[in-house]
Design a protein around this motif. Sequence first.
Motif, PDB file in Angstrom:
ATOM      1  N   ILE A   1       0.845  -1.207   0.000  1.00 55.79           N
ATOM      2  CA  ILE A   1       0.000   0.000   0.000  1.00 55.79           C
ATOM      3  C   ILE A   1       0.870   1.243   0.000  1.00 55.79           C
ATOM      4  N   LEU A   2       1.931   1.253   0.827  1.00 57.58           N
ATOM      5  CA  LEU A   2       2.833   2.404   0.895  1.00 57.58           C
ATOM      6  C   LEU A   2       3.550   2.602  -0.437  1.00 57.58           C
TER       7      LEU A   2
ATOM      8  N   ASN B   1       2.479   1.803  -3.353  1.00 54.48           N
ATOM      9  CA  ASN B   1       1.488   2.350  -4.297  1.00 54.48           C
ATOM     10  C   ASN B   1       1.281   3.842  -4.059  1.00 54.48           C
ATOM     11  N   LYS B   2       1.294   4.250  -2.790  1.00 56.59           N
ATOM     12  CA  LYS B   2       1.131   5.676  -2.472  1.00 56.59           C
ATOM     13  C   LYS B   2       2.308   6.484  -3.015  1.00 56.59           C
TER      14      LYS B   2
ATOM     15  N   ASP C   1       1.879   6.616  -6.821  1.00 55.51           N
ATOM     16  CA  ASP C   1       0.765   7.513  -7.167  1.00 55.51           C
ATOM     17  C   ASP C   1       1.168   8.971  -6.972  1.00 55.51           C
ATOM     18  N   ALA C   2       1.899   9.246  -5.885  1.00 58.00           N
ATOM     19  CA  ALA C   2       2.338  10.620  -5.617  1.00 58.00           C
ATOM     20  C   ALA C   2       3.260  11.123  -6.714  1.00 58.00           C
TER      21      ALA C   2
ATOM     22  N   GLN D   1       4.901   8.090   4.622  1.00 61.52           N
ATOM     23  CA  GLN D   1       3.549   8.385   4.138  1.00 61.52           C
ATOM     24  C   GLN D   1       3.221   9.871   4.258  1.00 61.52           C
TER      25      GLN D   1
ATOM     26  N   VAL E   1       5.138  11.886   1.565  1.00 59.75           N
ATOM     27  CA  VAL E   1       4.657  11.585   0.213  1.00 59.75           C
ATOM     28  C   VAL E   1       3.313  12.260  -0.057  1.00 59.75           C
ATOM     29  N   LEU E   2       2.404  12.188   0.904  1.00 60.77           N
ATOM     30  CA  LEU E   2       1.087  12.799   0.722  1.00 60.77           C
ATOM     31  C   LEU E   2       1.189  14.317   0.661  1.00 60.77           C
TER      32      LEU E   2
ATOM     33  N   SER F   1       2.772  15.487  -2.710  1.00 58.57           N
ATOM     34  CA  SER F   1       1.825  15.229  -3.792  1.00 58.57           C
ATOM     35  C   SER F   1       0.704  16.260  -3.792  1.00 58.57           C
ATOM     36  N   GLN F   2       0.291  16.689  -2.606  1.00 60.73           N
ATOM     37  CA  GLN F   2      -0.760  17.715  -2.517  1.00 60.73           C
ATOM     38  C   GLN F   2      -0.226  19.084  -2.940  1.00 60.73           C
TER      39      GLN F   2
END
Length: 229
Positions: free
Chosen positions: A73-74, A76-77, A80-81, A162, A165-166, A169-170
Amino acid sequence: VEELSVEKRIDLLDRMQNALVFDTKYIDDKLSVQAVFETMNNRGKQLTILEKLKNRLLFLATKLNNETDEIAILSNKINDAWRNIYDYLGKNPEGVLDEDEFLSAHLSLYRKPADYTFSEALAEQKVFEMFCNRAQNYLLDYTRGQGDDAKRENAVDYQKIQDYVLDISQFVEFWYKAVNSDDLRIQKILLLNSSKEMKIMLAELLRNGNADDCINLISRIVFRDSISG
């Protein structure tokens, strides 16, 4: 393809059948895919900081003690980012936005630099201090005059990767909007002052919302300061 002439379709088919080559590498289980990637790709055109950072984060994710599905999951994050980052940087109408400037701009908000912003060189140093095996040995921020009791980086774990990365990406959406704004006030501001510091401030104002009063004030100040005397 429907719009191509018969001759061009035949030429395209010939190229796909005879000129398209896939170079496949089979990596031994004893080797790290990320290490091989960086070694191979650094031999030609140098990898950017952003490319090396993504590779580093994917590598660190595989070394965590979390469950296999959590690591997937990480990963993929992270992917995606970076897909989102490159999408925004690449759709700039006047050419791809500078990756290193973007990374250092985001880091200037995510960690405190000694000066107004992180230079590209210091940003590279800092992100790899943040995400290394001994991250806790390095200062959290680069502010001047810190003593022995200054805060240190947290060790690398799932949450640290996480969160970063989030956030990056934002931020890229608002960095792009600041540089390519339809707002005439922002266009005027950047015409008079297109420094990285100004773009960071505008991007952060857009990210936080309700920025009209601030943007109006900045526009007036920048215009006033552009008048000699």
